[in-house]
Every structure is written in C-alpha cells, then in structure tokens.
Design a protein around this motif. Structure first.
Motif, PDB file in Angstrom:
ATOM      1  N   THR A 116      -2.741  -0.734  -3.587  1.00 14.40           N
ATOM      2  CA  THR A 116      -3.279  -2.102  -3.664  1.00 14.40           C
ATOM      3  C   THR A 116      -4.341  -2.239  -4.755  1.00 14.40           C
ATOM      4  O   THR A 116      -4.779  -3.353  -5.055  1.00 14.40           O
ATOM      5  N   ALA A 117      -4.758  -1.130  -5.353  1.00 15.25           N
ATOM      6  CA  ALA A 117      -5.698  -1.191  -6.479  1.00 15.25           C
ATOM      7  C   ALA A 117      -5.014  -1.531  -7.794  1.00 15.25           C
ATOM      8  O   ALA A 117      -5.681  -1.715  -8.818  1.00 15.25           O
TER       9      ALA A 117
ATOM     10  N   LEU B 261       9.155  -2.937  -4.723  1.00 15.50           N
ATOM     11  CA  LEU B 261       8.201  -3.343  -3.695  1.00 15.50           C
ATOM     12  C   LEU B 261       6.832  -2.793  -4.069  1.00 15.50           C
ATOM     13  O   LEU B 261       6.670  -1.581  -4.236  1.00 15.50           O
ATOM     14  N   THR B 262       5.869  -3.689  -4.216  1.00 11.95           N
ATOM     15  CA  THR B 262       4.524  -3.267  -4.588  1.00 11.95           C
ATOM     16  C   THR B 262       3.565  -3.535  -3.432  1.00 11.95           C
ATOM     17  O   THR B 262       3.820  -4.361  -2.563  1.00 11.95           O
ATOM     18  N   ALA B 263       2.433  -2.837  -3.475  1.00  5.09           N
ATOM     19  CA  ALA B 263       1.502  -2.891  -2.349  1.00  5.09           C
ATOM     20  C   ALA B 263       0.987  -4.306  -2.093  1.00  5.09           C
ATOM     21  O   ALA B 263       0.983  -4.783  -0.952  1.00  5.09           O
ATOM     22  N   ASN B 264       0.533  -4.991  -3.120  1.00  5.37           N
ATOM     23  CA  ASN B 264      -0.024  -6.320  -2.898  1.00  5.37           C
ATOM     24  C   ASN B 264       1.065  -7.326  -2.525  1.00  5.37           C
ATOM     25  O   ASN B 264       0.828  -8.244  -1.739  1.00  5.37           O
ATOM     26  N   GLN B 265       2.265  -7.132  -3.050  1.00  6.14           N
ATOM     27  CA  GLN B 265       3.392  -7.995  -2.680  1.00  6.14           C
ATOM     28  C   GLN B 265       3.737  -7.863  -1.204  1.00  6.14           C
ATOM     29  O   GLN B 265       3.855  -8.859  -0.480  1.00  6.14           O
ATOM     30  N   VAL B 266       3.919  -6.628  -0.716  1.00  5.35           N
ATOM     31  CA  VAL B 266       4.319  -6.466   0.686  1.00  5.35           C
ATOM     32  C   VAL B 266       3.190  -6.859   1.628  1.00  5.35           C
ATOM     33  O   VAL B 266       3.444  -7.314   2.752  1.00  5.35           O
ATOM     34  N   THR B 267       1.953  -6.713   1.175  1.00  4.64           N
ATOM     35  CA  THR B 267       0.820  -7.134   1.998  1.00  4.64           C
ATOM     36  C   THR B 267       0.848  -8.638   2.223  1.00  4.64           C
ATOM     37  O   THR B 267       0.644  -9.124   3.348  1.00  4.64           O
ATOM     38  N   VAL B 268       1.112  -9.395   1.167  1.00  2.00           N
ATOM     39  CA  VAL B 268       1.216 -10.856   1.300  1.00  2.00           C
ATOM     40  C   VAL B 268       2.405 -11.231   2.171  1.00  2.00           C
ATOM     41  O   VAL B 268       2.312 -12.110   3.042  1.00  2.00           O
TER      42      VAL B 268
ATOM     43  N   ALA C 130       6.603   5.289  -7.268  1.00  2.03           N
ATOM     44  CA  ALA C 130       5.781   5.340  -8.475  1.00  2.03           C
ATOM     45  C   ALA C 130       4.330   5.219  -8.029  1.00  2.03           C
ATOM     46  O   ALA C 130       3.827   4.116  -7.781  1.00  2.03           O
ATOM     47  N   ALA C 131       3.655   6.349  -7.876  1.00  3.31           N
ATOM     48  CA  ALA C 131       2.308   6.381  -7.300  1.00  3.31           C
ATOM     49  C   ALA C 131       1.249   6.565  -8.368  1.00  3.31           C
ATOM     50  O   ALA C 131       1.398   7.383  -9.272  1.00  3.31           O
ATOM     51  N   THR C 132       0.175   5.810  -8.241  1.00  2.04           N
ATOM     52  CA  THR C 132      -0.980   6.045  -9.103  1.00  2.04           C
ATOM     53  C   THR C 132      -1.718   7.313  -8.692  1.00  2.04           C
ATOM     54  O   THR C 132      -2.407   7.930  -9.498  1.00  2.04           O
ATOM     55  N   TYR C 133      -1.571   7.687  -7.428  1.00  4.72           N
ATOM     56  CA  TYR C 133      -2.388   8.743  -6.836  1.00  4.72           C
ATOM     57  C   TYR C 133      -2.076  10.141  -7.379  1.00  4.72           C
ATOM     58  O   TYR C 133      -0.994  10.392  -7.908  1.00  4.72           O
TER      59      TYR C 133
ATOM     60  N   SER D 133      -1.041  -3.662   8.343  1.00  6.63           N
ATOM     61  CA  SER D 133      -1.587  -2.983   7.172  1.00  6.63           C
ATOM     62  C   SER D 133      -0.526  -2.880   6.095  1.00  6.63           C
ATOM     63  O   SER D 133       0.665  -3.108   6.342  1.00  6.63           O
ATOM     64  N   THR D 134      -0.952  -2.524   4.906  1.00  9.79           N
ATOM     65  CA  THR D 134      -0.025  -2.409   3.783  1.00  9.79           C
ATOM     66  C   THR D 134       1.026  -1.337   4.033  1.00  9.79           C
ATOM     67  O   THR D 134       2.206  -1.535   3.724  1.00  9.79           O
ATOM     68  N   SER D 135       0.645  -0.206   4.589  1.00  9.49           N
ATOM     69  CA  SER D 135       1.634   0.841   4.848  1.00  9.49           C
ATOM     70  C   SER D 135       2.708   0.362   5.812  1.00  9.49           C
ATOM     71  O   SER D 135       3.910   0.571   5.591  1.00  9.49           O
ATOM     72  N   LEU D 136       2.300  -0.275   6.897  1.00  7.95           N
ATOM     73  CA  LEU D 136       3.267  -0.796   7.851  1.00  7.95           C
ATOM     74  C   LEU D 136       4.108  -1.898   7.213  1.00  7.95           C
ATOM     75  O   LEU D 136       5.293  -2.054   7.532  1.00  7.95           O
TER      76      LEU D 136
END
Length: 257
Positions: A194-195, A214-221, A130-133, A110-113
């Motif tokens: 990832t949004a 490090l961004t969510a979509n980058q680390v996911t890939v 830097a969180a959107t949340y 997963s993205t978190s891992l």
C-alpha cells in the motif's frame, strides 16, 4: 418531501506516510459514491523488515487508529496495510480485524484479506507477485496466499528498504516490476504494497500484460466498497471493478507516462 441518502464512509487506517494520497484519488474517481477518509496510524519505523512491519499491526496502534477514525462517523474500517496483516498469517490476519471489529462495533477488513477475496472474486488460483519488499517479507505474502488456496508461480522481491522509498517509485519502474514477474501460467500479477502508488495506472497495467493486475490500494478500495454493500463498476480500475451494479466513469488521475 426531499429525501437525502447518506454517503457511506469507510475509514482507511494507514500506517505512516507514503501513498495515502491514492485514496482521495480513488474517492474522487468513484464519483462521490463512498467516502474514504484516511486516518494515519502510529509507527515507529517504516523499514521493510519483518519485525518493523509486524509492529505497525499491533493491537494498541490499530485500536488507537480506530478510535481516531470515529470523528469521520464511519460505517466500516479498512486496515490499509498488507505486510502489517499477512505477516500475522492467515488465522492471525482474521483475528486482527476481528478484534478491531469487536472493539468498534463495525465491519473491518484488511488489505491482505482483500487480496484473497479479490482472487476468489475473479476465480484466480495462480499468481505472480511483484513485491517492493525484501525477500523475507515477500515470502510471508506467498505463505499467506498459499493458506488462502492461491499458488504463487513467480515472484520477485525488489528490496526497497522503506515504505517512504516505495512511495517514490514512478510509473516506469512500476510497469517494469509487473512485467518482470509475469509468466504464462500466472493468471494475474499481484502488487502487494500500500506504500506504492498504483491507483492511476490500473487499466494501463492490465493492457500491458493482458491479464488482471491486483494492487494493494486497488483491492483495499474494492474491499471497502464490499463492506458497505456498495459494489461499483468503474472504468479505469481494472478487471476487479468490471462487474456488479453501479457504474462510475473515470480516466486516470495521473499524468500520461
């Protein structure tokens, strides 16, 4: 005799619609080294609340997504959602992907891992977020990182209320978000949603603050490639893609800022 080699495939289980188009961009930039088909998983709400984000990561939704991914004949699966994994905690995030893996008989992460693994890869132990949340969700990410042995030295919650809104954030606002949390004692800045569209600006972000981003979509890939033993060195994808075995070259798929 001509021998053909099958291109490895990692299906991206992605909740709803926001920045899922980052994954076809990444696949193109990787030059055909891997297929990254996106499978949209069911959601009731894309609100950035703790309850709504935990709901997108429930077992039935993920198992339905994993079954739908079978049409792509994947070699592995990625749960391409950060809050829908870290809000289950360190142990819960591992259990979440273990259950999917057991059900489909494939490697799953997963993205978190992936964020935790990427920090280990780069030997990063102190970060800014830097969180959107909203704060309640962003705090969950900080707790998750602490359990992974990573210290959060600076953080900002930008109170973007939905994933759809996060998907519309432009480059100027993304860069400002990253700059606003950077401090000298942060070894990297993490952008955990990832949004949020980020794939096209990775090198520019790192040049802007002179450290890894490090961004969510980058680390996911990146994690997807690790699952199929296909690590890549890729120009334009940040320091995380700066080591390993196979080289691909790419420029930004986004227009100049």
């Amino acid at each position: 005799m001509r021998v053909t080699t099958r291109t490895p495939t990692v299906a991206m289980l992605y909740p709803g619609h926001a920045a899922e188009d980052d994954y076809p961009l990444a696949e193109s930039a990787l030059g055909g080294a891997v297929r990254l088909p996106v499978v949209i998983t069911d959601i009731e709400s894309d609100d950035h609340t703790v309850d709504a984000m935990r709901a997108v990561g429930t077992g039935p939704r993920l198992h339905d997504g994993a079954r739908a991914a079978s049409r792509h004949d994947p070699d592995a699966l990625m749960w391409a959602c950060t809050s829908g994994s870290f809000l289950y905690g360190w142990a819960g995030a591992h259990a979440q992907v273990a259950r999917i893996s057991e059900a489909v008989g494939l490697p799953v992460s997963s993205t978190s891992l992936a964020f935790a693994a990427a920090c280990r890869e780069l030997q990063i132990t102190s970060v800014a977020i830097a969180a959107t949340y909203p704060a309640a969700v962003a705090d969950g990410f900080a707790t998750f990182l602490a359990d992974a042995g990573i210290t959060v030295v600076s953080a900002a919650a930008h109170d973007i209320e939905t994933a759809t809104e996060a998907g519309s954030v432009d480059g100027d606002n993304l860069f400002e978000m990253v700059r606003s949390v950077d401090t000298p004692n942060a070894e990297a800045v993490l952008v955990p949603d990832t949004a949020l569209h980020t794939i096209g600006w990775l090198d520019d972000l790192e040049r802007d603050i002179a450290k890894p981003v490090l961004t969510a979509n980058q680390v996911t890939v990146w994690e997807a490639l690790r699952l199929v033993d296909r690590p890549l060195v890729v120009d334009g994808f940040g320091k995380l893609f700066g080591d390993n075995r196979i080289t691909a070259r790419t420029g930004s798929p986004y227009p100049p800022r």
